[in-house]
Design a protein around this motif. Structure first.
Motif, mmCIF file in Angstrom:
data_model
loop_
_atom_site.group_PDB
_atom_site.id
_atom_site.type_symbol
_atom_site.label_atom_id
_atom_site.label_comp_id
_atom_site.label_asym_id
_atom_site.label_seq_id
_atom_site.Cartn_x
_atom_site.Cartn_y
_atom_site.Cartn_z
ATOM 1 N N ALA A 132 0.830 -1.204 0.000
ATOM 2 C CA ALA A 132 0.000 0.000 0.000
ATOM 3 C C ALA A 132 0.863 1.254 0.000
ATOM 4 N N ARG A 133 1.904 1.265 0.828
ATOM 5 C CA ARG A 133 2.782 2.430 0.873
ATOM 6 C C ARG A 133 3.534 2.616 -0.443
ATOM 7 N N GLU A 134 3.983 1.496 -1.005
ATOM 8 C CA GLU A 134 4.709 1.567 -2.277
ATOM 9 C C GLU A 134 3.839 2.158 -3.386
ATOM 10 N N ALA A 135 2.524 1.865 -3.312
ATOM 11 C CA ALA A 135 1.598 2.388 -4.314
ATOM 12 C C ALA A 135 1.125 3.798 -3.991
ATOM 13 N N GLY A 136 1.568 4.357 -2.860
ATOM 14 C CA GLY A 136 1.138 5.684 -2.462
ATOM 15 C C GLY A 136 -0.256 5.723 -1.881
ATOM 16 N N PHE A 137 -0.813 4.542 -1.598
ATOM 17 C CA PHE A 137 -2.178 4.465 -1.078
ATOM 18 C C PHE A 137 -2.273 5.043 0.320
ATOM 19 N N ASP A 138 -1.144 5.070 1.024
ATOM 20 C CA ASP A 138 -1.150 5.585 2.393
ATOM 21 C C ASP A 138 -1.370 7.093 2.446
ATOM 22 N N LEU A 139 -1.279 7.769 1.298
ATOM 23 C CA LEU A 139 -1.480 9.214 1.267
ATOM 24 C C LEU A 139 -2.923 9.602 1.006
ATOM 25 N N GLU A 140 -3.773 8.614 0.730
ATOM 26 C CA GLU A 140 -5.194 8.888 0.543
ATOM 27 C C GLU A 140 -5.788 9.358 1.871
ATOM 28 N N GLN A 141 -6.546 10.442 1.840
ATOM 29 C CA GLN A 141 -7.075 11.006 3.072
ATOM 30 C C GLN A 141 -7.980 10.027 3.809
ATOM 31 N N ILE A 142 -8.798 9.282 3.049
ATOM 32 C CA ILE A 142 -9.705 8.343 3.715
ATOM 33 C C ILE A 142 -8.926 7.253 4.430
ATOM 34 N N VAL A 143 -7.782 6.862 3.881
ATOM 35 C CA VAL A 143 -6.948 5.848 4.534
ATOM 36 C C VAL A 143 -6.345 6.416 5.816
ATOM 37 N N ILE A 144 -5.861 7.632 5.739
ATOM 38 C CA ILE A 144 -5.323 8.280 6.940
ATOM 39 C C ILE A 144 -6.403 8.373 8.013
ATOM 40 N N ASP A 145 -7.611 8.742 7.594
ATOM 41 C CA ASP A 145 -8.719 8.851 8.548
ATOM 42 C C ASP A 145 -9.048 7.496 9.163
ATOM 43 N N ARG A 146 -9.018 6.457 8.352
ATOM 44 C CA ARG A 146 -9.302 5.108 8.879
ATOM 45 C C ARG A 146 -8.229 4.659 9.857
ATOM 46 N N MET A 147 -6.974 5.021 9.582
ATOM 47 C CA MET A 147 -5.895 4.693 10.510
ATOM 48 C C MET A 147 -6.104 5.398 11.849
ATOM 49 N N GLN A 148 -6.522 6.649 11.793
ATOM 50 C CA GLN A 148 -6.774 7.377 13.032
ATOM 51 C C GLN A 148 -7.951 6.773 13.797
ATOM 52 N N LEU A 149 -8.972 6.346 13.059
ATOM 53 C CA LEU A 149 -10.111 5.693 13.697
ATOM 54 C C LEU A 149 -9.686 4.385 14.356
ATOM 55 N N ALA A 150 -8.841 3.618 13.651
ATOM 56 C CA ALA A 150 -8.348 2.357 14.214
ATOM 57 C C ALA A 150 -7.544 2.605 15.479
ATOM 58 N N ALA A 151 -6.726 3.675 15.464
ATOM 59 C CA ALA A 151 -5.934 4.010 16.652
ATOM 60 C C ALA A 151 -6.842 4.391 17.812
ATOM 61 N N GLN A 152 -7.901 5.144 17.519
ATOM 62 C CA GLN A 152 -8.847 5.526 18.572
ATOM 63 C C GLN A 152 -9.538 4.302 19.152
ATOM 64 N N ASN A 153 -9.913 3.376 18.295
ATOM 65 C CA ASN A 153 -10.562 2.152 18.778
ATOM 66 C C ASN A 153 -9.622 1.344 19.668
ATOM 67 N N GLU A 154 -8.351 1.263 19.261
ATOM 68 C CA GLU A 154 -7.369 0.527 20.066
ATOM 69 C C GLU A 154 -7.165 1.203 21.417
ATOM 70 N N LEU A 155 -7.092 2.536 21.392
ATOM 71 C CA LEU A 155 -6.918 3.278 22.647
ATOM 72 C C LEU A 155 -8.115 3.049 23.566
ATOM 73 N N ALA A 156 -9.321 3.076 22.997
ATOM 74 C CA ALA A 156 -10.523 2.860 23.809
ATOM 75 C C ALA A 156 -10.515 1.455 24.409
#
Length: 312
Positions: free
Chosen positions: A84-108
């Motif tokens: 995903a990173r090699e394809a630049g997919f990690d720069l998609e805003q929705i992906v960044i948002d999903r990563m932040q959501l996943a981090a919030q879920n893990e923290l909770a």
């Protein structure tokens, strides 16, 4: 220490995206496994291991098959993320948002577990004793049997040949039931037969495969079954003894009862905490709701006010 290791996964979720994109080198001494472009570090494994319930964590990680499954799962995720990173997919805003959501879920999730763990403990032994006294008439050991068998395996012979041999052994036993032990030594292909002479003591339901179990528990003491087919072959079973349930005293059950009380205590704390949070008033304006509807369904697809009425 438990809480700190739990936060490792959260930190990784938030920082790995940027670190990898910036080609931050990984300390080779921290690498646990690598496959293709996927790298699993010791920190990543620690964070994943911390998600395994504490009471089964050690046996899980000490099991070769389970440990391999955990590492392979982490490697697969690492490989997918690298692609995903090699394809630049990690720069998609929705992906960044999903990563932040996943981090919030893990923290909770980590915080909820930590919150439960730091609460005062109850007197689990006293609670267990009270439970025992209230239910004493129900506290009995599990019915068990002593059983012996002769296995004619289908591993290296056809089903038909195995059935024919098993039927022949059964006929010999009908003629001379006392020859069971001799026939175990002569014919049984159970790997354990050389050490236990085909006998298993204290067997409870669930210990054996179901066809064997059903046949064995249906026998009377001393009775010998006709050949019973399982995935292993054909079994000729002799029931040696029924072991009737006996009433158990508190000390026999103490550990299990205390574990049950601890679990109920933790679940009660968790439930009360979550209820205290979900009982708080929700603040959401029609404008905020309308903005969500607009983003999800488009400007003219849904009337925000009507949707707000339906959602209450």
């Amino acid at each position: 220490m438990k809480y700190f290791s739990k936060t490792l996964l959260i930190t990784l979720l938030l920082t790995s995206l940027r670190n990898e994109a910036a080609d931050v080198p990984i300390d080779k001494s921290e690498i646990l496994a690598q496959r293709g472009k996927g790298v699993v570090t010791q920190q990543m494994f620690t964070a994943r291991a911390d998600k395994i319930p504490a009471d089964v964590r050690e046996p899980t990680l000490r099991s070769g098959n389970r440990l391999r499954d955990v590492i392979n799962s982490l490697l697969l995720r690492a490989q997918l993320a690298a692609d995903a990173r090699e394809a630049g997919f990690d720069l998609e805003q929705i992906v960044i948002d999903r990563m932040q959501l996943a981090a919030q879920n893990e923290l909770a999730e980590a915080w909820l577990e930590h919150y439960v763990n730091i609460q005062p403990e109850a007197d689990y032994e006293q609670l267990a004793r009270e439970n025992y006294l209230l239910r004493q008439e129900k506290m009995y050991s599990t019915p068990r049997i002593d059983v012996s068998h002769i296995l004619v395996s289908t591993k290296e012979r056809s089903n038909e040949d195995a059935k024919e041999l098993a039927d022949d052994i059964y006929q010999q036993l009908l003629a001379n039931p006392d020859s069971f032990g001799e026939l175990v030594v002569k014919f049984s292909e159970d790997p354990s037969a050389s050490s236990n002479k085909g006998s298993f003591t204290g067997v409870k339901k669930g210990d054996m495969v179901k066809p064997f179990e059903d046949a064995a528990f249906a026998l009377k003491d001393g009775e010998i079954s006709e050949p019973v087919e399982t995935d292993f072959g054909y079994h000729i079973i002799r029931l040696d003894a029924h072991i009737a349930p006996v009433e158990l005293d508190f000390e026999d059950l103490k550990d299990n009862l205390m574990r049950a009380e601890r679990k109920k205590h933790d679940e009660r704390i968790k439930r009360d905490y979550l209820e205290s949070l979900t009982s708080l008033e929700v603040h959401m304006t029609e404008e905020q709701l309308g903005e969500m509807v607009s983003r999800q369904f488009g400007e003219k697809s849904v009337d925000a006010k009507a949707t707000g009425d339906d959602s209450e």
